[in-house]
Write an enzyme that holds these catalytic residues in place. Structure first.
Site, PDB file in Angstrom:
ATOM      1  N   ASN A  74       0.868  -1.181   0.000  1.00  0.00           N
ATOM      2  CA  ASN A  74       0.000   0.000   0.000  1.00  0.00           C
ATOM      3  C   ASN A  74       0.902   1.227   0.000  1.00  0.00           C
ATOM      4  OD1 ASN A  74      -1.819   2.023   0.461  1.00  0.00           O
ATOM      5  ND2 ASN A  74      -2.422   1.337   2.520  1.00  0.00           N
ATOM      6  N   LYS A  91       0.120   4.281  -0.433  1.00  0.00           N
ATOM      7  CA  LYS A  91      -0.533   5.473   0.142  1.00  0.00           C
ATOM      8  C   LYS A  91      -0.273   6.701  -0.740  1.00  0.00           C
ATOM      9  CE  LYS A  91      -0.293   3.253   4.610  1.00  0.00           C
ATOM     10  NZ  LYS A  91      -0.306   3.357   6.050  1.00  0.00           N
ATOM     11  N   HIS A 113      -9.701   1.139   4.511  1.00  0.00           N
ATOM     12  CA  HIS A 113      -8.439   1.325   5.243  1.00  0.00           C
ATOM     13  C   HIS A 113      -8.687   2.267   6.421  1.00  0.00           C
ATOM     14  CE1 HIS A 113      -4.382   2.561   6.244  1.00  0.00           C
ATOM     15  NE2 HIS A 113      -3.984   1.441   5.660  1.00  0.00           N
ATOM     16  N   GLU A 144      -7.105   4.690   7.535  1.00  0.00           N
ATOM     17  CA  GLU A 144      -6.898   6.122   7.237  1.00  0.00           C
ATOM     18  C   GLU A 144      -8.106   6.703   6.512  1.00  0.00           C
ATOM     19  OE1 GLU A 144      -3.097   5.541   5.349  1.00  0.00           O
ATOM     20  OE2 GLU A 144      -2.267   4.948   7.290  1.00  0.00           O
ATOM     21  N   GLU A 180      -5.718  -5.057  10.204  1.00  0.00           N
ATOM     22  CA  GLU A 180      -4.699  -4.050  10.469  1.00  0.00           C
ATOM     23  C   GLU A 180      -5.027  -3.349  11.785  1.00  0.00           C
ATOM     24  OE1 GLU A 180      -2.607  -2.830   6.607  1.00  0.00           O
ATOM     25  OE2 GLU A 180      -4.339  -1.525   6.807  1.00  0.00           O
ATOM     26  N   GLY A 235       2.079   2.150  10.815  1.00  0.00           N
ATOM     27  CA  GLY A 235       3.048   3.237  10.707  1.00  0.00           C
ATOM     28  C   GLY A 235       3.677   3.630  12.035  1.00  0.00           C
ATOM     29  N   SER A 280       3.066  -2.282  10.372  1.00  0.00           N
ATOM     30  CA  SER A 280       4.507  -2.324  10.640  1.00  0.00           C
ATOM     31  C   SER A 280       5.115  -3.695  10.370  1.00  0.00           C
ATOM     32  CB  SER A 280       4.813  -1.857  12.069  1.00  0.00           C
ATOM     33  OG  SER A 280       4.397  -0.514  12.243  1.00  0.00           O
TER      34      SER A 280
HETATM   35  P1  PGA Z   1       2.559   0.123   7.716  1.00  0.00           P
HETATM   36  O1  PGA Z   1       1.139   0.372   6.977  1.00  0.00           O
HETATM   37  O2  PGA Z   1       3.110  -1.174   7.188  1.00  0.00           O
HETATM   38  O3  PGA Z   1       3.388   1.310   7.354  1.00  0.00           O
HETATM   39  O4  PGA Z   1       2.263   0.042   9.183  1.00  0.00           O
HETATM   40  C1  PGA Z   1       0.248  -0.683   6.719  1.00  0.00           C
HETATM   41  C2  PGA Z   1      -0.996  -0.146   6.077  1.00  0.00           C
HETATM   42  O5  PGA Z   1      -1.446   0.946   6.448  1.00  0.00           O
HETATM   43  O6  PGA Z   1      -1.575  -0.796   5.183  1.00  0.00           O
END
Ligand code: PGA
Length: 264
Positions: free
Chosen positions: A18, A20, A105, A107, A177, A183, A222
């Site tokens: 992803n 983003k 997601h 976000e 997730e 993140g 992460s």
């Molecule tokens: P990350 O993000 O691996 O940077 O934690 C995962 C995601 O948001 O899909």
């Protein structure tokens, strides 16, 4: 211990990146060039998916065609067309060769007010055009601390998947997730991930029946080369949705390699 049996029993293993709102056109092209080279030199049984930002999807499809990379969008609108300035529909994505689309997601939920009901409508829209939805679910830190994480995830799944045409389930991919791990550098422990994935599987059985055993459940949050082997070893962990580490081709390819290798 798991010994690679997941591949043999027919369950797909998926590693999805992803990206983003990162990278411009040159950056996306460079990343794809490196991933194509990596997958060419080490062919993999893993379903490798990349999700660049909207402007680069057509280019990503052209560059990935026949190279063992699938291209995903990060979002779509629930309507097929109409006066929705700034939005992109599922048929538009289909028309440029998109095979997967992330929906729900955290976000999108947090910054754009996306609800479980809207996520469900997006899944329906994607199914109509034959795009694989990657349905994200996961609890906030406080929800886990208050012991509500199973309830939260169950509600997200049931609301988004309730009333879907049963053929949707054959296509849909789930991504667990935990929001507190995205993140942040924190990850769910392998035990926490497997525990939640097994719970998700049991909820999917209630929703989708025995077909739930064919639905891949990815872990995201992460996930990096140094923790991927442990997390991916869980019997109900069928791959990963990778954010930060997917922007570095060496790290992403290493996670693909780990996902393809028999686990210790
Ligand atoms: P990350 O993000 O691996 O940077 O934690 C995962 C995601 O948001 O899909």
């Amino acid at each position: 211990m798991y010994d690679g049996v997941k591949h043999l029993c027919g369950m797909r293993t998926i590693i999805a990146g992803n990206w983003k709102m990162h990278k411009d056109k040159a950056g996306v092209a460079d990343l794809i060039t490196r991933l194509v080279a990596g997958v060419r030199s080490s062919p993999t049984r893993v379903e490798v998916v990349i999700a660049p930002a909207f402007p680069f999807l057509g280019m990503a499809v052209s560059m990935s065609f026949g190279e063992g990379l699938h291209v995903a969008a990060q979002n779509c609108h629930e309507e097929p067309d109409g006066a929705f300035t700034g939005e992109v529909s599922a048929p538009m994505l289909k028309s440029v060769g998109i095979s997967h689309c992330i929906v729900g997601h955290s976000e999108r939920r947090q910054f754009f007010g996306e609800t479980d009901e809207a996520v469900g409508r997006k899944i329906t829209a994607l199914d109509r055009v034959g795009i694989t939805p990657v349905l994200c679910c996961g609890e906030q830190r406080e929800e886990r601390e208050n012991g509500r994480h199973f309830d939260v995830v169950a509600t997200q799944l049931h609301t988004a998947l309730a009333g879907q045409d049963p053929k949707v389930f054959a296509r849909t991919v789930i991504a667990y997730e935990p929001v507190w791990a995205i993140g942040t550098g924190l990850t769910a422990s392998a035990g926490q991930a497997q525990e939640m994935h097994a719970f998700i599987r049991s909820e999917l059985v209630k929703i989708a029946g025995e077909g739930a055993h064919e639905m891949p459940i990815l872990y995201g949050g992460s996930c990096k080369p140094d923790n991927a082997a442990e997390i991916l070893a869980g019997p109900d962990v069928n791959g990963g949705l990778i954010g930060g580490a997917s922007l570095d081709p060496a790290s992403f390819l290493e996670i693909v390699r780990i996902a393809d290798a028999p686990m210790p």
